[in-house]
Design a protein around this motif. Structure first.
Motif, PDB file in Angstrom:
ATOM      1  N   SER A   1      45.317  40.918  42.025  1.00  0.00           N
ATOM      2  CA  SER A   1      44.627  40.723  43.430  1.00  0.00           C
ATOM      3  C   SER A   1      44.337  39.435  43.735  1.00  0.00           C
ATOM      4  CB  SER A   1      43.260  41.538  43.360  1.00  0.00           C
ATOM      5  OG  SER A   1      42.388  41.349  44.430  1.00  0.00           O
ATOM      6  N   ILE A   2      43.817  38.433  42.517  1.00  0.00           N
ATOM      7  CA  ILE A   2      43.663  37.190  42.933  1.00  0.00           C
ATOM      8  C   ILE A   2      44.679  36.340  42.987  1.00  0.00           C
ATOM      9  CG2 ILE A   2      42.840  35.145  41.232  1.00  0.00           C
ATOM     10  CD1 ILE A   2      41.262  37.201  39.388  1.00  0.00           C
ATOM     11  N   ALA A   3      45.878  36.858  42.365  1.00  0.00           N
ATOM     12  CA  ALA A   3      47.272  35.977  42.815  1.00  0.00           C
ATOM     13  C   ALA A   3      47.680  36.246  44.030  1.00  0.00           C
ATOM     14  CB  ALA A   3      48.282  36.434  41.630  1.00  0.00           C
ATOM     15  N   ASP A   4      47.594  37.439  44.647  1.00  0.00           N
ATOM     16  CA  ASP A   4      48.053  37.762  45.835  1.00  0.00           C
ATOM     17  C   ASP A   4      47.083  37.013  47.005  1.00  0.00           C
ATOM     18  OD1 ASP A   4      49.769  39.687  44.868  1.00  0.00           O
ATOM     19  OD2 ASP A   4      48.910  41.300  45.349  1.00  0.00           O
ATOM     20  N   LYS A   5      46.060  37.029  46.805  1.00  0.00           N
ATOM     21  CA  LYS A   5      44.940  36.310  47.803  1.00  0.00           C
ATOM     22  C   LYS A   5      45.346  34.653  47.580  1.00  0.00           C
ATOM     23  CE  LYS A   5      42.520  39.759  48.862  1.00  0.00           C
ATOM     24  NZ  LYS A   5      42.336  40.234  50.446  1.00  0.00           N
TER      25      LYS A   5
ATOM     26  N   LEU B   1      41.154  35.066  35.822  1.00  0.00           N
ATOM     27  CA  LEU B   1      41.867  33.869  36.606  1.00  0.00           C
ATOM     28  C   LEU B   1      42.960  33.263  35.900  1.00  0.00           C
ATOM     29  CD1 LEU B   1      41.702  32.052  39.318  1.00  0.00           C
ATOM     30  CD2 LEU B   1      39.814  30.790  38.294  1.00  0.00           C
ATOM     31  N   ILE B   2      42.931  33.285  34.701  1.00  0.00           N
ATOM     32  CA  ILE B   2      43.971  32.581  33.994  1.00  0.00           C
ATOM     33  C   ILE B   2      45.259  33.478  33.719  1.00  0.00           C
ATOM     34  CG2 ILE B   2      44.844  31.780  31.519  1.00  0.00           C
ATOM     35  CD1 ILE B   2      42.084  30.936  31.089  1.00  0.00           C
ATOM     36  N   SER B   3      44.877  34.986  33.843  1.00  0.00           N
ATOM     37  CA  SER B   3      45.877  35.828  33.927  1.00  0.00           C
ATOM     38  C   SER B   3      46.578  36.014  35.259  1.00  0.00           C
ATOM     39  CB  SER B   3      45.435  37.215  33.540  1.00  0.00           C
ATOM     40  OG  SER B   3      44.819  37.182  32.157  1.00  0.00           O
ATOM     41  N   ALA B   4      46.052  35.725  36.345  1.00  0.00           N
ATOM     42  CA  ALA B   4      46.486  35.468  37.782  1.00  0.00           C
ATOM     43  C   ALA B   4      47.351  34.350  37.662  1.00  0.00           C
ATOM     44  CB  ALA B   4      45.314  35.258  38.689  1.00  0.00           C
ATOM     45  N   LEU B   5      47.101  33.281  37.257  1.00  0.00           N
ATOM     46  CA  LEU B   5      48.008  32.041  37.232  1.00  0.00           C
ATOM     47  C   LEU B   5      49.179  32.430  36.493  1.00  0.00           C
ATOM     48  CD1 LEU B   5      48.306  29.034  37.720  1.00  0.00           C
ATOM     49  CD2 LEU B   5      47.423  28.735  35.392  1.00  0.00           C
TER      50      LEU B   5
ATOM     51  N   ALA C   1      36.764  36.076  57.192  1.00  0.00           N
ATOM     52  CA  ALA C   1      36.045  35.475  58.177  1.00  0.00           C
ATOM     53  C   ALA C   1      35.712  34.228  57.490  1.00  0.00           C
ATOM     54  CB  ALA C   1      34.866  36.234  58.556  1.00  0.00           C
ATOM     55  N   THR C   2      34.928  34.316  56.485  1.00  0.00           N
ATOM     56  CA  THR C   2      34.418  32.697  55.741  1.00  0.00           C
ATOM     57  C   THR C   2      35.173  32.540  54.408  1.00  0.00           C
ATOM     58  OG1 THR C   2      32.414  34.148  54.914  1.00  0.00           O
ATOM     59  CG2 THR C   2      32.295  32.867  56.791  1.00  0.00           C
ATOM     60  N   GLY C   3      36.035  33.658  53.803  1.00  0.00           N
ATOM     61  CA  GLY C   3      36.573  33.559  52.501  1.00  0.00           C
ATOM     62  C   GLY C   3      37.548  34.637  52.125  1.00  0.00           C
ATOM     63  N   TRP C   4      37.803  35.082  51.131  1.00  0.00           N
ATOM     64  CA  TRP C   4      38.602  36.301  50.653  1.00  0.00           C
ATOM     65  C   TRP C   4      38.095  36.758  49.608  1.00  0.00           C
ATOM     66  CZ3 TRP C   4      40.214  31.922  53.062  1.00  0.00           C
ATOM     67  CH2 TRP C   4      41.197  31.995  54.400  1.00  0.00           C
ATOM     68  N   PHE C   5      38.071  38.200  49.347  1.00  0.00           N
ATOM     69  CA  PHE C   5      37.613  39.077  48.449  1.00  0.00           C
ATOM     70  C   PHE C   5      38.638  39.348  47.648  1.00  0.00           C
ATOM     71  CE2 PHE C   5      33.636  40.448  50.652  1.00  0.00           C
ATOM     72  CZ  PHE C   5      32.672  39.739  49.982  1.00  0.00           C
ATOM     73  N   CYS C   6      38.689  39.433  46.215  1.00  0.00           N
ATOM     74  CA  CYS C   6      39.752  39.622  45.371  1.00  0.00           C
ATOM     75  C   CYS C   6      38.608  40.752  44.571  1.00  0.00           C
ATOM     76  CB  CYS C   6      40.028  38.656  44.199  1.00  0.00           C
ATOM     77  SG  CYS C   6      38.637  38.163  43.168  1.00  0.00           S
ATOM     78  N   LYS C   7      39.560  41.858  43.791  1.00  0.00           N
ATOM     79  CA  LYS C   7      39.026  42.764  43.071  1.00  0.00           C
ATOM     80  C   LYS C   7      38.723  42.277  41.731  1.00  0.00           C
ATOM     81  CE  LYS C   7      41.935  46.280  45.325  1.00  0.00           C
ATOM     82  NZ  LYS C   7      43.197  47.401  45.014  1.00  0.00           N
ATOM     83  N   ILE C   8      37.528  43.116  41.259  1.00  0.00           N
ATOM     84  CA  ILE C   8      36.879  42.810  39.949  1.00  0.00           C
ATOM     85  C   ILE C   8      37.952  43.047  38.931  1.00  0.00           C
ATOM     86  CG2 ILE C   8      35.172  43.126  38.332  1.00  0.00           C
ATOM     87  CD1 ILE C   8      33.242  43.785  40.602  1.00  0.00           C
TER      88      ILE C   8
ATOM     89  N   PRO D   1      36.085  34.655  40.037  1.00  0.00           N
ATOM     90  CA  PRO D   1      36.417  36.149  40.132  1.00  0.00           C
ATOM     91  C   PRO D   1      35.198  36.901  39.181  1.00  0.00           C
ATOM     92  CG  PRO D   1      37.973  35.479  38.452  1.00  0.00           C
ATOM     93  CD  PRO D   1      37.341  34.202  38.985  1.00  0.00           C
ATOM     94  N   SER D   2      33.940  36.567  39.689  1.00  0.00           N
ATOM     95  CA  SER D   2      32.854  36.803  38.906  1.00  0.00           C
ATOM     96  C   SER D   2      32.760  38.270  38.673  1.00  0.00           C
ATOM     97  CB  SER D   2      31.482  36.404  39.862  1.00  0.00           C
ATOM     98  OG  SER D   2      31.695  35.064  40.098  1.00  0.00           O
TER      99      SER D   2
END
Length: 249
Positions: free
Chosen positions: A200-204, A85-89, A188-195, A152-153
């Motif tokens: 992927s986190i940044a794009d979502k 998550l920090i790397s995505a930021l 539909a109820t949220g968005w998946f990112c890849k592990i 991003p568990s």
């Protein structure tokens, strides 16, 4: 110890799991009795925080009015994927995007060092432990900023923090692991990112925060809040547990 642990599953009259993932795990342990999936419950949102409270918290966290917030409420441990998550930021060029981490854990120093190494320490707020009763203000702040909730568990039994964020109409990003797919359907109820995939986190997050996508985001968050109200509030959970106990008695 492992032998005795396995006997718990074999000798139980009934098994109750909080997610389908854990129910499958119980069956893999050799359970022969019925396995019921009854999730944890959450408190539905309290009355909306007023603007003064949100403004006070924003000032306390040294956030500007135009800052968009990525919020994560979790223990600072490896399984919650917070280095990603920090790397995505660091991949988000817009410096108005800030990361607020609520929680404590053994990885805090390592995460602080990573933020410093990636040049985003000024965009990360390590809040520390927040009492559960006060988390509602953080969800409200992130929602008011046009931000998102993300954890991003790498593993997850269920994920109450996601459900709480969804109840506050805060868009959520999670991974398709453990019990998360029980309530999160991509788009539909949220968005998946890849592990283990910061891009992927940044794009979502970029999609969710883009002005042109707000109608879509509002539809998803409304559906997510409805799902939580129908399936994860305590009255519903208590009734399903009552049925199990009645049948056992």
């Amino acid at each position: 110890v492992q032998q005795w642990f396995g006997q718990i599953f074999l000798l139980a009259d009934r098994i109750q799991a909080i997610s389908n993932y854990l129910a499958r795990w119980a069956k893999d342990m050799g359970v022969k009795r019925p396995v019921d999936v009854v999730p944890n419950g959450i408190e539905l949102p309290s009355p909306a925080s007023d603007g003064n409270e949100i403004s006070r918290l924003r000032i306390e966290l040294n956030l500007l009015p135009e800052d968009k917030i990525i919020l994560s409420t979790s223990r600072l441990v490896q399984k919650n994927g917070l280095p990603d998550l920090i790397s995505a930021l660091a991949k988000m060029a817009d410096r108005r995007i800030k990361l607020v981490l609520c929680g404590e854990g053994g990885d805090r120093k390592e995460l602080e060092e990573l933020a410093e190494h990636l040049g985003v320490s000024d965009r990360v707020r390590f809040v520390g432990f927040v009492p559960p009763a006060e988390l509602s203000l953080y969800y409200s702040l992130a929602r008011a900023s046009g931000g998102v909730f993300c954890r991003p568990s790498i593993s997850e039994g269920l994920g109450n923090s996601f459900l709480e964020a969804m109840a506050y109409n805060l868009p959520v990003i999670g991974t398709a692991v453990g019990g998360i797919p029980d309530f999160l359907t991509d788009g539909a109820t949220g968005w998946f990112c890849k592990i283990n995939d910061p891009k992927s986190i940044a794009d979502k997050a970029a999609f969710i925060m883009a002005a042109e996508n707000q109608a879509t985001v509002e539809g998803v968050t409304a559906a997510a809040a409805k799902l939580v109200e129908e399936r994860f509030q305590w009255d519903s959970v208590a009734e399903r547990m009552r049925v199990i106990f009645d049948e056992l008695i």
